[in-house]
Scaffold this motif. Structure first.
Motif, PDB file in Angstrom:
ATOM      1  N   ARG A  80      11.252 -32.409 -40.508  1.00  0.00           N
ATOM      2  CA  ARG A  80      10.699 -31.064 -40.624  1.00  0.00           C
ATOM      3  C   ARG A  80       9.485 -30.945 -39.710  1.00  0.00           C
ATOM      4  O   ARG A  80       8.847 -31.933 -39.400  1.00  0.00           O
ATOM      5  CB  ARG A  80      10.355 -30.716 -42.057  1.00  0.00           C
ATOM      6  CG  ARG A  80       9.236 -31.536 -42.653  1.00  0.00           C
ATOM      7  CD  ARG A  80       8.997 -31.239 -44.098  1.00  0.00           C
ATOM      8  NE  ARG A  80       8.485 -29.898 -44.276  1.00  0.00           N
ATOM      9  CZ  ARG A  80       8.211 -29.358 -45.444  1.00  0.00           C
ATOM     10  NH1 ARG A  80       8.406 -30.031 -46.545  1.00  0.00           N
ATOM     11  NH2 ARG A  80       7.737 -28.145 -45.528  1.00  0.00           N
TER      12      ARG A  80
ATOM     13  N   HIS B 267      10.931 -39.001 -40.897  1.00  0.00           N
ATOM     14  CA  HIS B 267      11.615 -39.199 -42.182  1.00  0.00           C
ATOM     15  C   HIS B 267      12.031 -37.876 -42.810  1.00  0.00           C
ATOM     16  O   HIS B 267      13.124 -37.771 -43.363  1.00  0.00           O
ATOM     17  CB  HIS B 267      10.732 -39.977 -43.165  1.00  0.00           C
ATOM     18  CG  HIS B 267      10.778 -41.451 -42.972  1.00  0.00           C
ATOM     19  ND1 HIS B 267      11.909 -42.206 -43.123  1.00  0.00           N
ATOM     20  CD2 HIS B 267       9.795 -42.321 -42.623  1.00  0.00           C
ATOM     21  CE1 HIS B 267      11.646 -43.467 -42.886  1.00  0.00           C
ATOM     22  NE2 HIS B 267      10.362 -43.572 -42.572  1.00  0.00           N
ATOM     23  N   GLU B 268      11.165 -36.877 -42.740  1.00  0.00           N
ATOM     24  CA  GLU B 268      11.454 -35.605 -43.403  1.00  0.00           C
ATOM     25  C   GLU B 268      12.267 -34.654 -42.539  1.00  0.00           C
ATOM     26  O   GLU B 268      12.794 -33.667 -43.050  1.00  0.00           O
ATOM     27  CB  GLU B 268      10.147 -34.929 -43.811  1.00  0.00           C
ATOM     28  CG  GLU B 268       9.390 -35.696 -44.867  1.00  0.00           C
ATOM     29  CD  GLU B 268       8.078 -35.043 -45.241  1.00  0.00           C
ATOM     30  OE1 GLU B 268       7.849 -33.858 -44.880  1.00  0.00           O
ATOM     31  OE2 GLU B 268       7.264 -35.713 -45.903  1.00  0.00           O
TER      32      GLU B 268
ATOM     33  N   GLN C 130       6.223 -39.517 -40.840  1.00  0.00           N
ATOM     34  CA  GLN C 130       6.507 -38.466 -41.818  1.00  0.00           C
ATOM     35  C   GLN C 130       7.403 -37.384 -41.210  1.00  0.00           C
ATOM     36  O   GLN C 130       8.374 -36.945 -41.830  1.00  0.00           O
ATOM     37  CB  GLN C 130       5.185 -37.870 -42.306  1.00  0.00           C
ATOM     38  CG  GLN C 130       5.295 -36.970 -43.482  1.00  0.00           C
ATOM     39  CD  GLN C 130       3.919 -36.579 -44.024  1.00  0.00           C
ATOM     40  OE1 GLN C 130       2.876 -36.889 -43.451  1.00  0.00           O
ATOM     41  NE2 GLN C 130       3.927 -35.892 -45.147  1.00  0.00           N
TER      42      GLN C 130
ATOM     43  N   PRO D  96       2.924 -29.491 -43.241  1.00  0.00           N
ATOM     44  CA  PRO D  96       4.299 -29.106 -42.919  1.00  0.00           C
ATOM     45  C   PRO D  96       4.369 -27.610 -42.641  1.00  0.00           C
ATOM     46  O   PRO D  96       3.601 -26.816 -43.184  1.00  0.00           O
ATOM     47  CB  PRO D  96       5.082 -29.462 -44.179  1.00  0.00           C
ATOM     48  CG  PRO D  96       4.079 -29.512 -45.268  1.00  0.00           C
ATOM     49  CD  PRO D  96       2.761 -29.863 -44.638  1.00  0.00           C
TER      50      PRO D  96
ATOM     51  N   TYR E 205       5.740 -30.141 -38.300  1.00  0.00           N
ATOM     52  CA  TYR E 205       4.376 -30.285 -38.799  1.00  0.00           C
ATOM     53  C   TYR E 205       3.386 -29.721 -37.792  1.00  0.00           C
ATOM     54  O   TYR E 205       3.651 -29.692 -36.593  1.00  0.00           O
ATOM     55  CB  TYR E 205       4.027 -31.757 -39.046  1.00  0.00           C
ATOM     56  CG  TYR E 205       4.399 -32.225 -40.422  1.00  0.00           C
ATOM     57  CD1 TYR E 205       3.439 -32.337 -41.414  1.00  0.00           C
ATOM     58  CD2 TYR E 205       5.708 -32.547 -40.733  1.00  0.00           C
ATOM     59  CE1 TYR E 205       3.781 -32.761 -42.694  1.00  0.00           C
ATOM     60  CE2 TYR E 205       6.059 -32.969 -42.002  1.00  0.00           C
ATOM     61  CZ  TYR E 205       5.084 -33.072 -42.979  1.00  0.00           C
ATOM     62  OH  TYR E 205       5.416 -33.478 -44.239  1.00  0.00           O
TER      63      TYR E 205
END
Length: 163
Positions: free
Chosen positions: A103, A100-101, A97, A159, A105
């Motif tokens: 960003r 892919h994003e 995640q 996030p 976390y």
């Protein structure tokens, strides 16, 4: 400077450093990080290489404080069931995640996969990108504690703002 988000304030400082290095981009590159500037954080830092085809994560560097708490050095090892037992799938999916994003976390979880299951792990997972903007590495800052009010037996993966 960011608001305090973590039990271990070193993670707040590392997050602020990542935000500073990324500037107006989605994420900084590995080359943006000067080891001398993050020297106080190296004991709690874990760099993971991101492989895309097939997806995978390999521990490139594991800080000494992490090694001491876990009683092992995962440098060079892949994120898989051999290393993380029954929690491997959740750990893998959350790293995917982040990749892919692109960003940051925050993770807080019990260490139910480790002999020291009474510890709680808190981390910040920060994507690093290559020249094309694709995530090729994840910088993790990791801290361990045995809080008076540990989190329930599930993972908190949330996030963080990237501005």
């Amino acid at each position: 400077m960011t608001a305090e988000l973590f039990w271990d304030k070193r993670l707040d400082v590392l997050y602020g450093y990542w935000l500073e290095k990324k500037g107006g981009r989605a994420a900084p590159t590995r080359a943006d990080f000067n080891p001398a500037e993050i020297k106080p954080f190296l004991p709690i830092v874990n760099f993971l290489d991101v492989q895309w085809e097939p997806p995978g994560f390999r521990h490139r560097l594991v800080g000494t404080e992490i090694v001491e708490h876990l009683g092992r050095d995962a440098t060079g090892r892949w994120v898989d069931a051999d290393l993380y037992g029954q929690s491997a799938g959740r750990i893998f999916e959350s790293l995917l995640q982040v990749a892919h994003e692109a960003r940051p976390y925050r993770r807080r979880s019990p260490m139910n996969w480790h002999p020291r299951s009474w510890l709680t792990m808190e981390s910040i997972e920060l994507p690093l990108v290559d020249e094309s903007g694709r995530v090729n590495m994840i910088l993790r800052g990791v801290s361990y504690s045995s809080p008076k009010n540990p989190p329930p037996d599930h993972y908190l993966v949330a996030p963080l703002p990237s501005h």
